[in-house]
Scaffold this active site. Structure first.
Site, short mmCIF file in Angstrom:
data_model
loop_
_atom_site.label_atom_id
_atom_site.label_comp_id
_atom_site.label_asym_id
_atom_site.label_seq_id
_atom_site.Cartn_x
_atom_site.Cartn_y
_atom_site.Cartn_z
CG ASP A 291 10.43 13.41 5.25
OD1 ASP A 291 10.35 14.41 4.50
OD2 ASP A 291 10.53 12.25 4.82
CB VAL B 112 -0.98 0.04 1.21
CG1 VAL B 112 -2.06 -0.98 1.07
CG2 VAL B 112 -0.23 -0.11 2.54
NE ARG C 15 13.46 10.00 1.71
CZ ARG C 15 13.62 11.15 2.36
NH1 ARG C 15 14.78 11.73 2.38
NH2 ARG C 15 12.61 11.74 2.98
N1 ADE Z 1 0.56 3.63 4.14
C1 ADE Z 1 1.60 3.76 4.97
N2 ADE Z 1 1.26 3.38 6.18
C2 ADE Z 1 -0.02 3.01 6.15
C3 ADE Z 1 -0.95 2.56 7.13
N3 ADE Z 1 -0.55 2.40 8.37
N4 ADE Z 1 -2.18 2.30 6.78
C4 ADE Z 1 -2.54 2.49 5.51
N5 ADE Z 1 -1.74 2.91 4.55
C5 ADE Z 1 -0.48 3.17 4.86
#
Ligand code: ADE
Length: 557
Positions: free
Chosen positions: A357, A227, A231
């Site tokens: 960041d 998802v 980096r």
């Molecule tokens: N992308 C990065 N971290 C995430 C998370 N904890 N839940 C959903 N999408 C994400």
């Protein structure tokens, strides 16, 4: 038994906490200490008889060389030769093989010490010239008192150690048994049902303590789709299996951030930041545990999963209302304010943390449209243990597009921890601008664009220097945006947060209060629907909260 075990645990935690607090206070006191004045004649003959009280007759008062030094006097009698030493001494070090025990006194109380090769009295004290007037106390009485205290304390101490040890072993034994019973769930996520944040936005897991998986056994996790990709790591949606039941296997959805072997430092940094239980906040990503997957040479961070994804994706896909802006912006500011704060919501001391960041892709959107900050790979704990190296390496980090002017030119004031917070506030202002740019209360809403250009183009530091430093450029806030009273306050706030002068920027706490002071957005949106309905005193809504009028500027257009 259970209750006793529990209270012993909390008793230990409270004691440990208060010791840490004391150490902290002590270390800050040391920084403020002034050098002491003491009598400093080294060895001189004296008429002091070693009884009652007397003056040293030392005519030299000296400024002690070290701020830790205390004043010391030593009276010695060998044959008919009676002398007094007056000196400064650091009580952290032994003197003639003796530990100075009484240096916190304001008076110099002479105590006899045996085995020094002569009749020997010593005293130490912590007030200017306090080693001039000496008060002799007989040795025998004192040592008797000490022995009585020791004799009565030792059995108590032994008993306490035995009780604590048996509780500790009982606990370990109990946990192991529970672990065997639950085989498939080595960590007890008793509220794990709330790990995935549902679309109704309820986040009952916010009461769950941040954990570190000290078990060598890894959680039963099955990775699902990727998802996110950053980096240093990739993020997956995953199933945390909760054991087989008659109705089939039950699981919870979590997010797993996977770092390759080479990114150990980034994993370790993020894990260490998350491991601070005081970081827990409804606007900070809820952390479950960290795991070292030795076989695959990977490092994992397991956190709550938020199906709405990150704020950049959300703004790309949605035009938002004024209410949404208020919720997103206010919660973002509260998250950053909590991170920066040196106390928790209940007033306990906490280590301030800077994110370094902050950007819309490092912010997740919960079901109720509140934000959670994530990706603490570049985070920095602003505590006393911050090494010179860590500070020196902290000059230019982050994403060029979101870097504050002083970060772009590597001129951050490393001596003041507030400087780091000010760089976060600058980045937060850019995110608030992004949110506002997609709000239908500004008038015509264009397609999502990040600050300073297109999503796909990643400006480098040099080109950001041209825009932000040379041209003093900031994302545009058109006049048409500020017809709405709430948006006007938000734009004024953004303008103060991206000020070229870091010191002139608002704090995240102040931004959170601005959102709070707007109360429920309904009031503002109703007013903005029709110009005629705006009451005479609407100017109040556009003014900063009481006490902030000095640093309030009109938004730039
Ligand atoms: N992308 C990065 N971290 C995430 C998370 N904890 N839940 C959903 N999408 C994400």
């Amino acid at each position: 038994m259970e209750q006793l075990r529990f209270s012993a645990f909390w008793w230990g935690t409270i004691m440990f906490g208060s010791i840490l607090l004391e150490q902290k206070m002590a270390s800050s006191m040391t920084m403020l200490k002034l050098k002491r004045l003491c009598k400093f004649c080294d060895v001189e003959s004296t008429s002091c008889t070693g009884t009652g009280s007397c003056m040293t007759d030392c005519s030299i008062t000296s400024i002690c060389p070290h701020p830790e030094d205390v004043c010391v006097s030593i009276w010695r009698k060998k044959d008919d030769n009676v002398t007094i030493d007056t000196i400064c001494h650091n009580p952290a070090h032994k003197l003639h093989g003796l530990v100075l025990e009484d240096y916190n006194n304001s008076k110099c109380e002479m105590r006899e010490r045996n085995g020094m090769g002569s009749q020997f009295f010593i005293c130490s004290c912590s007030e200017d010239e306090c080693n001039d007037h000496l008060f002799f106390t007989p040795y025998s009485l004192d040592s008797q008192v000490v022995s009585v205290i020791l004799v009565s304390l030792v059995p108590l101490l032994v008993l306490a150690v035995m009780v604590i040890t048996s509780f500790y072993w009982y606990r370990i034994y109990h946990q192991r048994r529970a672990g065997v019973k639950r085989k498939k769930t080595p960590l007890d996520f008793s509220d794990a049902h709330a790990i995935m944040m549902d679309d109704d936005g309820s986040d009952s897991s916010s009461t769950h303590a941040n954990n570190l998986n000290h078990n060598t056994e890894l959680l039963p996790i099955e990775l699902d789709a990727q998802v996110g990709k950053g980096r240093f790591a990739e993020v997956y949606k995953a199933k945390l299996k909760q054991g087989a039941t008659g109705a089939g296997e039950h699981f919870e959805t979590v997010a797993v951030k996977i770092f390759a072997d080479e990114e150990y430092a980034s994993w370790k940094n993020e894990k260490d930041i998350f491991s601070d239980a005081d970081l827990r906040h409804e606007n900070v990503l809820h952390f479950l545990t960290a795991e070292d997957h030795k076989v695959e040479k990977q490092y994992w961070l397991i956190t709550a999963y938020h199906p709405r994804g990150n704020l950049q994706e959300y703004l790309t896909r949605h035009v938002i209302s004024w209410d949404d802006l208020w919720v997103l912006g206010g919660s973002l500011a509260r998250g950053v304010a909590h991170l920066h704060s040196d106390h928790t919501l209940c007033g306990r001391y906490k280590v301030p943390i800077v994110h370094r960041d902050i950007k819309s892709s490092n912010i997740l959107v919960k079901g109720d449209l509140t934000c959670v900050l994530c990706d603490f790979g570049l985070g920095l704990r602003l505590d006393n243990s911050l090494s010179v190296d860590e500070l020196a390496n902290s000059g230019q980090v982050g994403t060029a597009r979101y870097m504050a002017p002083e970060v772009l030119e590597s001129r951050i004031n490393l001596e003041n921890i507030e400087s780091f917070k000010q760089t976060d506030v600058y980045s937060m202002a850019l995110v608030l601008w992004e949110i506002t740019s997609r709000c239908n209360a500004i008038g015509e809403v264009k397609d999502y664009e990040p600050p300073f250009g297109k999503v796909r183009e990643h400006p480098c530091v040099e080109s950001m220097k041209d825009s932000v430093l040379r041209d003093r450029g900031r994302p545009e806030i058109p006049n048409s945006w500020i017809n709405h009273p709430g948006i006007q306050v938000v734009c004024g706030t953004i303008d103060e947060c991206w000020d070229h002068d870091p010191e002139a920027r608002l704090t995240a706490q102040c931004v959170a209060e601005r959102f709070n002071d707007m109360e429920h957005p309904d009031k503002l949106s109703v007013r903005s629907n029709s110009e005629e309905k705006i009451p005479q005193d609407v100017s109040k809504l556009l003014m900063p909260p009481a006490g902030e009028a000095d640093n309030y500027k009109q938004p730039s257009s």
